[in-house]
Design a protein around this motif. Structure first.
Motif, PDB file in Angstrom:
ATOM      1  N   ASN A  18       0.795  -1.232   0.000  1.00 38.30           N
ATOM      2  CA  ASN A  18       0.000   0.000   0.000  1.00 38.30           C
ATOM      3  C   ASN A  18       0.826   1.280   0.000  1.00 38.30           C
ATOM      4  O   ASN A  18       0.270   2.372   0.006  1.00 38.30           O
ATOM      5  N   GLY A  19       2.125   1.169   0.003  1.00 41.73           N
ATOM      6  CA  GLY A  19       2.983   2.345  -0.095  1.00 41.73           C
ATOM      7  C   GLY A  19       3.188   3.072   1.222  1.00 41.73           C
ATOM      8  O   GLY A  19       2.493   2.845   2.212  1.00 41.73           O
ATOM      9  N   THR A  20       4.167   3.947   1.212  1.00 43.55           N
ATOM     10  CA  THR A  20       4.495   4.811   2.343  1.00 43.55           C
ATOM     11  C   THR A  20       4.381   6.244   1.839  1.00 43.55           C
ATOM     12  O   THR A  20       4.863   6.563   0.748  1.00 43.55           O
ATOM     13  N   TYR A  21       3.749   7.089   2.649  1.00 43.91           N
ATOM     14  CA  TYR A  21       3.488   8.471   2.251  1.00 43.91           C
ATOM     15  C   TYR A  21       4.219   9.427   3.173  1.00 43.91           C
ATOM     16  O   TYR A  21       4.230   9.251   4.386  1.00 43.91           O
ATOM     17  N   LEU A  22       4.820  10.441   2.579  1.00 50.46           N
ATOM     18  CA  LEU A  22       5.497  11.498   3.315  1.00 50.46           C
ATOM     19  C   LEU A  22       4.798  12.805   2.976  1.00 50.46           C
ATOM     20  O   LEU A  22       4.772  13.211   1.806  1.00 50.46           O
ATOM     21  N   ASN A  23       4.188  13.415   3.980  1.00 49.83           N
ATOM     22  CA  ASN A  23       3.434  14.658   3.792  1.00 49.83           C
ATOM     23  C   ASN A  23       2.402  14.536   2.668  1.00 49.83           C
ATOM     24  O   ASN A  23       2.225  15.439   1.853  1.00 49.83           O
ATOM     25  N   GLY A  24       1.736  13.388   2.616  1.00 47.28           N
ATOM     26  CA  GLY A  24       0.658  13.171   1.655  1.00 47.28           C
ATOM     27  C   GLY A  24       1.086  12.686   0.289  1.00 47.28           C
ATOM     28  O   GLY A  24       0.248  12.368  -0.555  1.00 47.28           O
ATOM     29  N   LYS A  25       2.379  12.586   0.031  1.00 38.72           N
ATOM     30  CA  LYS A  25       2.870  12.134  -1.272  1.00 38.72           C
ATOM     31  C   LYS A  25       3.504  10.765  -1.140  1.00 38.72           C
ATOM     32  O   LYS A  25       4.328  10.535  -0.253  1.00 38.72           O
ATOM     33  N   LYS A  26       3.143   9.868  -2.052  1.00 29.74           N
ATOM     34  CA  LYS A  26       3.696   8.514  -2.033  1.00 29.74           C
ATOM     35  C   LYS A  26       5.174   8.568  -2.407  1.00 29.74           C
ATOM     36  O   LYS A  26       5.556   9.205  -3.389  1.00 29.74           O
ATOM     37  N   ILE A  27       5.999   7.874  -1.601  1.00 27.47           N
ATOM     38  CA  ILE A  27       7.428   7.843  -1.930  1.00 27.47           C
ATOM     39  C   ILE A  27       7.705   6.598  -2.775  1.00 27.47           C
ATOM     40  O   ILE A  27       7.059   5.568  -2.593  1.00 27.47           O
ATOM     41  N   ASN A  71      14.734  12.184   2.472  1.00 24.79           N
ATOM     42  CA  ASN A  71      15.022  12.898   3.718  1.00 24.79           C
ATOM     43  C   ASN A  71      13.725  13.200   4.459  1.00 24.79           C
ATOM     44  O   ASN A  71      12.719  13.546   3.832  1.00 24.79           O
ATOM     45  N   ILE A  72      13.769  13.074   5.777  1.00 27.85           N
ATOM     46  CA  ILE A  72      12.640  13.509   6.590  1.00 27.85           C
ATOM     47  C   ILE A  72      13.151  14.543   7.587  1.00 27.85           C
ATOM     48  O   ILE A  72      14.327  14.537   7.963  1.00 27.85           O
ATOM     49  N   SER A  73      12.259  15.434   7.980  1.00 28.44           N
ATOM     50  CA  SER A  73      12.644  16.481   8.921  1.00 28.44           C
ATOM     51  C   SER A  73      11.510  16.738   9.906  1.00 28.44           C
ATOM     52  O   SER A  73      10.398  16.226   9.747  1.00 28.44           O
ATOM     53  N   ASP A  74      11.813  17.525  10.902  1.00 29.87           N
ATOM     54  CA  ASP A  74      10.883  17.785  11.994  1.00 29.87           C
ATOM     55  C   ASP A  74       9.520  18.241  11.479  1.00 29.87           C
ATOM     56  O   ASP A  74       9.424  19.110  10.629  1.00 29.87           O
ATOM     57  N   GLY A  75       8.472  17.589  11.992  1.00 30.55           N
ATOM     58  CA  GLY A  75       7.103  17.938  11.630  1.00 30.55           C
ATOM     59  C   GLY A  75       6.546  17.189  10.443  1.00 30.55           C
ATOM     60  O   GLY A  75       5.356  17.317  10.127  1.00 30.55           O
ATOM     61  N   ASP A  76       7.371  16.390   9.754  1.00 28.07           N
ATOM     62  CA  ASP A  76       6.885  15.631   8.609  1.00 28.07           C
ATOM     63  C   ASP A  76       5.864  14.586   9.047  1.00 28.07           C
ATOM     64  O   ASP A  76       5.974  13.997  10.127  1.00 28.07           O
ATOM     65  N   LEU A  77       4.876  14.352   8.172  1.00 29.35           N
ATOM     66  CA  LEU A  77       3.857  13.343   8.412  1.00 29.35           C
ATOM     67  C   LEU A  77       4.190  12.097   7.611  1.00 29.35           C
ATOM     68  O   LEU A  77       4.407  12.166   6.400  1.00 29.35           O
ATOM     69  N   ILE A  78       4.251  10.960   8.290  1.00 28.23           N
ATOM     70  CA  ILE A  78       4.556   9.675   7.669  1.00 28.23           C
ATOM     71  C   ILE A  78       3.320   8.807   7.814  1.00 28.23           C
ATOM     72  O   ILE A  78       2.829   8.591   8.924  1.00 28.23           O
ATOM     73  N   ARG A  79       2.814   8.292   6.670  1.00 32.09           N
ATOM     74  CA  ARG A  79       1.631   7.424   6.733  1.00 32.09           C
ATOM     75  C   ARG A  79       1.968   6.068   6.161  1.00 32.09           C
ATOM     76  O   ARG A  79       2.516   5.953   5.063  1.00 32.09           O
ATOM     77  N   VAL A  80       1.637   5.036   6.929  1.00 30.68           N
ATOM     78  CA  VAL A  80       1.725   3.639   6.496  1.00 30.68           C
ATOM     79  C   VAL A  80       0.337   3.052   6.725  1.00 30.68           C
ATOM     80  O   VAL A  80      -0.213   3.163   7.815  1.00 30.68           O
ATOM     81  N   THR A  86      -2.395   4.466   9.204  1.00 23.56           N
ATOM     82  CA  THR A  86      -1.748   4.995  10.401  1.00 23.56           C
ATOM     83  C   THR A  86      -0.806   6.131  10.029  1.00 23.56           C
ATOM     84  O   THR A  86       0.054   5.969   9.169  1.00 23.56           O
ATOM     85  N   GLN A  87      -0.977   7.268  10.704  1.00 21.77           N
ATOM     86  CA  GLN A  87      -0.133   8.422  10.418  1.00 21.77           C
ATOM     87  C   GLN A  87       0.650   8.836  11.654  1.00 21.77           C
ATOM     88  O   GLN A  87       0.084   9.006  12.726  1.00 21.77           O
ATOM     89  N   PHE A  88       1.950   8.970  11.483  1.00 24.49           N
ATOM     90  CA  PHE A  88       2.865   9.417  12.528  1.00 24.49           C
ATOM     91  C   PHE A  88       3.324  10.831  12.189  1.00 24.49           C
ATOM     92  O   PHE A  88       3.398  11.199  11.028  1.00 24.49           O
ATOM     93  N   THR A  89       3.719  11.560  13.218  1.00 24.30           N
ATOM     94  CA  THR A  89       4.430  12.821  13.028  1.00 24.30           C
ATOM     95  C   THR A  89       5.862  12.576  13.472  1.00 24.30           C
ATOM     96  O   THR A  89       6.101  12.056  14.556  1.00 24.30           O
ATOM     97  N   PHE A  90       6.806  12.916  12.598  1.00 23.00           N
ATOM     98  CA  PHE A  90       8.221  12.764  12.929  1.00 23.00           C
ATOM     99  C   PHE A  90       8.697  14.027  13.626  1.00 23.00           C
ATOM    100  O   PHE A  90       8.408  15.141  13.189  1.00 23.00           O
ATOM    101  N   HIS A  91       9.428  13.837  14.724  1.00 26.40           N
ATOM    102  CA  HIS A  91      10.034  14.970  15.439  1.00 26.40           C
ATOM    103  C   HIS A  91      11.527  14.697  15.568  1.00 26.40           C
ATOM    104  O   HIS A  91      11.941  13.592  15.909  1.00 26.40           O
ATOM    105  N   ASP A  92      12.303  15.729  15.324  1.00 25.19           N
ATOM    106  CA  ASP A  92      13.754  15.607  15.334  1.00 25.19           C
ATOM    107  C   ASP A  92      14.345  15.747  16.729  1.00 25.19           C
ATOM    108  O   ASP A  92      15.545  15.877  16.890  1.00 25.19           O
ATOM    109  N   GLY A  93      13.516  15.719  17.730  1.00 24.87           N
ATOM    110  CA  GLY A  93      14.002  15.749  19.109  1.00 24.87           C
ATOM    111  C   GLY A  93      13.903  17.033  19.725  1.00 24.87           C
ATOM    112  O   GLY A  93      13.538  17.891  20.111  1.00 24.87           O
TER     113      GLY A  93
END
Length: 124
Positions: A89-98, A105-114, A117-124
């Protein structure tokens, strides 16, 4: 109320203590990167972390649309990268299929959907 899709046997243990994770993190100057879902944080170490339904994953997701080994987050030099592992079913980064098996590259605040299920990535 949001459904808790993380399994109790997730390998990343919040109660293990941040000292253990900090010791492993090469990106400590920015803090410990983590994924967030429904207010819960799942810290990431400096090693590659897989996401999927299988119990062998670093982050186990109970979602029927998620493949057994769906995606990978890896750390290379100062970059944090996301890769789809050839999931159905693909992996999505900020709504776009990768593209499958391509690192992005991912950075703080990016949305990852599998799956659903959607996660928010935080760089710490």
């Amino acid at each position: 109320m949001a459904k808790d899709i993380f399994r109790n046997d997730t390998r990343i243990d919040l109660e293990e203590g941040e000292k253990t994770i900090r010791r492993k993190a090469k990106i400590a100057r920015r803090g410990i990167p983590y994924l967030e879902l429904a207010g819960k944080r799942k810290p990431l170490s400096n090693k590659a972390v897989t996401i999927g339904r299988d119990k062998s994953n670093g982050i186990i997701v109970n979602d029927p649309k998620v493949s057994r080994i769906h995606a990978l987050i890896s750390f290379e030099k100062d970059k944090i990268l996301l890769r789809d592992s050839g999931s159905r079913n693909g992996t999505y980064l900020n709504g776009k299929k990768i593209p499958s098996n391509r690192k992005v590259n991912i950075s703080d605040g990016d949305l990852i959907r599998v799956g659903d299920t959607q996660f928010t990535f935080h760089d710490g």
